[in-house]
Design a protein around this motif. Structure first.
Motif, PDB file in Angstrom:
ATOM      1  N   UNK A   1      -3.480   3.647  34.116  1.00  0.00           N
ATOM      2  CA  UNK A   1      -3.277   4.968  33.537  1.00  0.00           C
ATOM      3  C   UNK A   1      -4.608   5.610  33.177  1.00  0.00           C
ATOM      4  N   UNK A   2      -4.614   6.930  33.066  1.00  0.00           N
ATOM      5  CA  UNK A   2      -5.733   7.627  32.437  1.00  0.00           C
ATOM      6  C   UNK A   2      -5.565   7.516  30.934  1.00  0.00           C
ATOM      7  N   UNK A   3      -6.534   6.922  30.271  1.00  0.00           N
ATOM      8  CA  UNK A   3      -6.426   6.702  28.830  1.00  0.00           C
ATOM      9  C   UNK A   3      -7.467   7.531  28.095  1.00  0.00           C
ATOM     10  N   UNK A   4      -7.068   8.055  26.942  1.00  0.00           N
ATOM     11  CA  UNK A   4      -8.015   8.832  26.147  1.00  0.00           C
ATOM     12  C   UNK A   4      -7.648   8.757  24.681  1.00  0.00           C
ATOM     13  N   UNK A   5      -8.622   9.097  23.852  1.00  0.00           N
ATOM     14  CA  UNK A   5      -8.415   9.170  22.411  1.00  0.00           C
ATOM     15  C   UNK A   5      -9.326  10.239  21.844  1.00  0.00           C
ATOM     16  N   UNK A   6      -8.909  10.796  20.712  1.00  0.00           N
ATOM     17  CA  UNK A   6      -9.733  11.763  19.983  1.00  0.00           C
ATOM     18  C   UNK A   6     -10.250  11.072  18.727  1.00  0.00           C
ATOM     19  N   UNK A   7     -11.558  11.129  18.523  1.00  0.00           N
ATOM     20  CA  UNK A   7     -12.188  10.495  17.372  1.00  0.00           C
ATOM     21  C   UNK A   7     -12.718  11.552  16.408  1.00  0.00           C
ATOM     22  N   UNK A   8     -12.728  11.200  15.134  1.00  0.00           N
ATOM     23  CA  UNK A   8     -13.149  12.133  14.097  1.00  0.00           C
ATOM     24  C   UNK A   8     -14.324  11.560  13.317  1.00  0.00           C
ATOM     25  N   UNK A   9     -15.188  12.422  12.840  1.00  0.00           N
ATOM     26  CA  UNK A   9     -16.285  11.984  11.972  1.00  0.00           C
ATOM     27  C   UNK A   9     -15.690  11.165  10.826  1.00  0.00           C
TER      28      UNK A   9
END
Length: 211
Positions: A78-86
């Motif tokens: 799969x195409x995997x992604x995540x959003x990270x925050x300060x």
């Protein structure tokens, strides 16, 4: 992917680890199989609207390792992604979110048990220098360090795209264009209580809040 490589070197000082072959214990959910995209939703990193836009439902806050343990090596197709925050901003947001009652009884019980004596995120952060407090607080998923969501069991980063929350729209646009997907990137809806700082902390205190 440059950001993924750089993050791994900064966190661990070693190259990316190759994923191990895993046997599935459960069938991949249809909503993930249809999109061929797996979103690893880090709590308090602006992702609820992404999940609804992609899947028509909330995907929850499972870590990459938890997905891999359940569904095996198919995850790597799969195409995997995540959003990270300060990290400091995320910590402040999680604190006020839970102090305000959170989303359910589980959140309310956690806040009543572990946050009731704190008037500010600064107070809580300073108490994290106490190992038992640190263990109790940082084990709750809203406060779990972000690296726990994106790393495999060897602490390598196997996720294809790591997108900073501050540049979420641009990052998602670029990812979906590169992968040939059509997706209307949601607008970020930041809560006002997330603003602020705990920069009065000692260096050790800030290290605890790191990714």
């Amino acid at each position: 992917h440059y950001l993924k490589d750089r993050l791994h070197y900064l966190l661990f000082g070693c190259p990316l680890c190759q994923p191990k072959v895993k046997s599935a214990t459960e069938k991949l959910p249809d909503y993930v199989r249809r999109t061929k995209i797996l979103y690893i939703h880090v709590p308090k990193a602006g992702g609820s609207s992404i999940s609804m836009g992609l899947y028509g439902r909330q995907i929850g806050h499972q870590t990459f390792r938890e997905w891999e343990a359940k569904y095996g090596s198919v995850i790597h197709e799969l195409t995997t992604f995540s959003v990270l925050r300060e990290p400091v901003s995320r910590f402040i947001s999680a604190f006020w979110f839970l102090k305000g009652g959170g989303m359910n009884e589980l959140d309310q019980n956690f806040a009543n048990t572990h946050l009731s004596k704190y008037e500010s995120p600064e107070d809580l952060a300073l108490d994290l220098l106490d190992p038992p407090t640190q263990g109790n607080v940082l084990s709750y998923f809203h406060f779990r360090p972000q690296f726990e969501f994106i790393c495999n069991e060897d602490f390598g980063v196997s996720i294809d795209y790591l997108i900073p929350l501050e540049n979420m729209r641009e990052g998602l646009d670029a990812m979906f264009e590169a992968e040939g997907f059509s997706f209307d990137v949601p607008r970020l809806n930041e809560g006002s209580r997330a603003k602020g700082s705990v920069m009065e902390l000692s260096g050790e205190g800030l290290d605890i809040l790191n990714l």
